[in-house]
Design a protein around this motif. Structure first.
Motif, PDB file in Angstrom:
ATOM      1  N   MET A   1     -16.947  28.448  17.401  1.00 44.07           N
ATOM      2  CA  MET A   1     -17.133  29.894  18.079  1.00 44.07           C
ATOM      3  C   MET A   1     -18.178  30.820  16.943  1.00 44.07           C
ATOM      4  N   THR A   2     -18.826  30.888  18.283  1.00 45.80           N
ATOM      5  CA  THR A   2     -19.911  31.828  17.808  1.00 45.80           C
ATOM      6  C   THR A   2     -19.983  33.531  18.346  1.00 45.80           C
ATOM      7  N   LEU A   3     -20.610  34.432  18.402  1.00 44.84           N
ATOM      8  CA  LEU A   3     -20.543  35.823  18.706  1.00 44.84           C
ATOM      9  C   LEU A   3     -21.577  35.479  19.648  1.00 44.84           C
ATOM     10  N   PRO A   4     -21.497  35.794  20.996  1.00 43.88           N
ATOM     11  CA  PRO A   4     -22.767  36.135  21.396  1.00 43.88           C
ATOM     12  C   PRO A   4     -24.133  36.754  21.442  1.00 43.88           C
ATOM     13  N   TYR A   5     -24.450  36.421  20.814  1.00 41.55           N
ATOM     14  CA  TYR A   5     -25.903  37.430  19.542  1.00 41.55           C
ATOM     15  C   TYR A   5     -26.634  36.577  18.713  1.00 41.55           C
ATOM     16  N   ALA A   6     -28.047  36.876  18.472  1.00 39.12           N
ATOM     17  CA  ALA A   6     -28.205  35.965  17.851  1.00 39.12           C
ATOM     18  C   ALA A   6     -28.763  36.458  16.758  1.00 39.12           C
ATOM     19  N   GLU A   7     -28.564  35.719  15.600  1.00 37.85           N
ATOM     20  CA  GLU A   7     -28.577  36.352  14.047  1.00 37.85           C
ATOM     21  C   GLU A   7     -29.786  37.241  13.971  1.00 37.85           C
ATOM     22  N   PRO A   8     -29.974  37.764  13.033  1.00 38.22           N
ATOM     23  CA  PRO A   8     -29.358  38.081  12.427  1.00 38.22           C
ATOM     24  C   PRO A   8     -28.761  39.256  12.311  1.00 38.22           C
ATOM     25  N   LEU A   9     -27.101  39.410  12.258  1.00 36.60           N
ATOM     26  CA  LEU A   9     -26.068  40.450  12.593  1.00 36.60           C
ATOM     27  C   LEU A   9     -26.640  40.997  11.003  1.00 36.60           C
ATOM     28  N   THR A  10     -26.350  42.686  11.158  1.00 31.61           N
ATOM     29  CA  THR A  10     -25.967  43.359  10.003  1.00 31.61           C
ATOM     30  C   THR A  10     -24.197  43.619   9.991  1.00 31.61           C
ATOM     31  N   GLN A  11     -23.649  43.283   9.300  1.00 25.51           N
ATOM     32  CA  GLN A  11     -22.177  43.776   8.843  1.00 25.51           C
ATOM     33  C   GLN A  11     -22.323  45.797   8.606  1.00 25.51           C
ATOM     34  N   LEU A  12     -21.820  46.016   9.949  1.00 25.94           N
ATOM     35  CA  LEU A  12     -21.053  47.545   9.509  1.00 25.94           C
ATOM     36  C   LEU A  12     -20.459  47.871   8.038  1.00 25.94           C
ATOM     37  N   ASP A  13     -20.121  48.752   7.640  1.00 25.32           N
ATOM     38  CA  ASP A  13     -19.465  49.523   6.809  1.00 25.32           C
ATOM     39  C   ASP A  13     -18.161  50.088   7.717  1.00 25.32           C
ATOM     40  N   PRO A  14     -16.919  49.897   7.302  1.00 29.43           N
ATOM     41  CA  PRO A  14     -15.861  50.479   8.422  1.00 29.43           C
ATOM     42  C   PRO A  14     -15.771  52.071   8.185  1.00 29.43           C
ATOM     43  N   GLN A  15     -15.564  52.501   9.162  1.00 33.06           N
ATOM     44  CA  GLN A  15     -15.848  54.547   9.487  1.00 33.06           C
ATOM     45  C   GLN A  15     -14.459  54.559   8.798  1.00 33.06           C
ATOM     46  N   GLU A 143     -17.993  27.568  22.036  1.00 32.72           N
ATOM     47  CA  GLU A 143     -18.473  28.773  21.992  1.00 32.72           C
ATOM     48  C   GLU A 143     -17.644  30.051  22.003  1.00 32.72           C
ATOM     49  N   ALA A 144     -16.870  30.032  23.210  1.00 31.79           N
ATOM     50  CA  ALA A 144     -15.624  31.364  22.728  1.00 31.79           C
ATOM     51  C   ALA A 144     -13.745  30.666  22.361  1.00 31.79           C
ATOM     52  N   LYS A 145     -13.963  30.400  21.571  1.00 27.66           N
ATOM     53  CA  LYS A 145     -13.148  29.390  20.998  1.00 27.66           C
ATOM     54  C   LYS A 145     -12.469  30.833  20.223  1.00 27.66           C
ATOM     55  N   ARG A 146     -10.685  30.626  20.648  1.00 30.17           N
ATOM     56  CA  ARG A 146     -10.703  32.272  19.885  1.00 30.17           C
ATOM     57  C   ARG A 146     -10.451  33.265  20.524  1.00 30.17           C
ATOM     58  N   GLU A 147     -10.633  34.141  19.067  1.00 27.88           N
ATOM     59  CA  GLU A 147     -10.985  35.816  19.408  1.00 27.88           C
ATOM     60  C   GLU A 147     -12.408  35.678  20.201  1.00 27.88           C
ATOM     61  N   MET A 148     -13.492  35.753  20.596  1.00 31.35           N
ATOM     62  CA  MET A 148     -14.747  34.687  20.457  1.00 31.35           C
ATOM     63  C   MET A 148     -14.678  34.690  21.898  1.00 31.35           C
ATOM     64  N   LEU A 149     -13.841  34.523  22.910  1.00 30.29           N
ATOM     65  CA  LEU A 149     -13.562  34.443  24.076  1.00 30.29           C
ATOM     66  C   LEU A 149     -13.891  36.148  24.920  1.00 30.29           C
ATOM     67  N   ALA A 150     -12.958  36.980  24.226  1.00 31.18           N
ATOM     68  CA  ALA A 150     -13.469  38.466  24.213  1.00 31.18           C
ATOM     69  C   ALA A 150     -13.830  38.718  24.786  1.00 31.18           C
ATOM     70  N   VAL A 151     -14.650  38.776  23.319  1.00 32.24           N
ATOM     71  CA  VAL A 151     -15.998  39.030  23.018  1.00 32.24           C
ATOM     72  C   VAL A 151     -17.327  38.936  24.144  1.00 32.24           C
ATOM     73  N   TRP A 152     -17.300  37.003  24.614  1.00 32.50           N
ATOM     74  CA  TRP A 152     -18.188  36.863  25.648  1.00 32.50           C
ATOM     75  C   TRP A 152     -17.601  37.185  26.940  1.00 32.50           C
ATOM     76  N   ALA A 153     -16.930  37.566  27.302  1.00 37.43           N
ATOM     77  CA  ALA A 153     -16.201  38.169  28.790  1.00 37.43           C
ATOM     78  C   ALA A 153     -16.741  39.133  29.166  1.00 37.43           C
ATOM     79  N   ASN A 154     -16.884  40.357  27.489  1.00 37.29           N
ATOM     80  CA  ASN A 154     -18.175  41.209  28.045  1.00 37.29           C
ATOM     81  C   ASN A 154     -19.039  41.099  27.875  1.00 37.29           C
ATOM     82  N   VAL A 155     -20.138  40.832  27.996  1.00 40.05           N
ATOM     83  CA  VAL A 155     -21.112  40.728  28.202  1.00 40.05           C
ATOM     84  C   VAL A 155     -22.175  39.432  29.069  1.00 40.05           C
ATOM     85  N   LEU A 156     -21.161  38.153  29.818  1.00 47.30           N
ATOM     86  CA  LEU A 156     -21.589  37.596  30.488  1.00 47.30           C
ATOM     87  C   LEU A 156     -22.231  38.005  31.888  1.00 47.30           C
TER      88      LEU A 156
END
Ligand SMILES: [Zn+2]
Length: 179
Positions: A1-15, A143-156
């Motif tokens: 499963m993968t995020l629908p974004y190309a690398e490199p992603l930058t990890q954010l700090d929690p708010q 690529e949309a297994k598990r929690e990635m499906l919700a992320v993909w659904a937001n960008v398709l």
């Protein structure tokens, strides 16, 4: 499963934590619960409401509803007719019927075909009126297994309205005939 974004992603700090959290819709201090108004008026207005203003299917306890801006045909959500917040608050009768109800919805979605799995998401961060989401993962969309499906659904891109409506009609028909 993968995020629908190309690398490199930058990890954010929690708010920094926001405590107390702002009220959700339907909570004291928050916006009034629109679901309560809509669902409580169904029995009186059922005959006069156009189909698109009614749930896809409903009985005395549950209503299965269409989503807006659907990118994956077959995405629907199930809500209790009455206002309860979470599983912890459901009256015993509703809690008992929840499992069989979810099974019926899952069967109805799977019957659309070419679906690998039906994800059931319960977030509850938006509205305080009990509801769960059903997301069908398209067969082979690894690529949309598990929690990635919700992320993909937001960008398709949004799916064609007639395809979404056809899936919703089939789900409603399947539910009405599967007791
Ligand atoms: Zn409500």
């Amino acid at each position: 499963m993968t995020l629908p974004y190309a690398e490199p992603l930058t990890q954010l700090d929690p708010q920094p934590r926001v405590i107390p959290e702002p009220p959700r819709v339907g909570e004291p201090g928050g916006d009034p619960c629109g679901l309560c108004g809509w669902l409580s008026g169904l029995d009186d207005a059922a005959d006069s409401l156009p189909a698109e203003d009614k749930p896809l299917w409903y009985d005395d306890d549950w209503a299965l509803c269409r989503a807006t801006g659907v990118t994956i045909p077959g995405v629907v959500w199930l809500t209790s007719r009455a206002h309860h917040d979470s599983f912890a608050d459901l009256p015993d009768g509703l809690a008992r019927s929840y499992g069989p109800m979810v099974a019926r919805v899952e069967r109805a979605i799977l019957a659309l075909g070419d679906i690998a799995r039906v994800h059931v998401y319960r977030w509850g961060d938006g509205s305080a009126h009990f509801h769960v989401w059903f997301y069908p993962r398209p067969l082979g969309m690894l690529e949309a297994k598990r929690e990635m499906l919700a992320v993909w659904a937001n960008v398709l891109p949004e799916a064609p309205k007639e395809v979404v409506a056809d899936a919703e009609r089939k789900i409603a028909t399947a539910l009405a005939t599967d007791h």
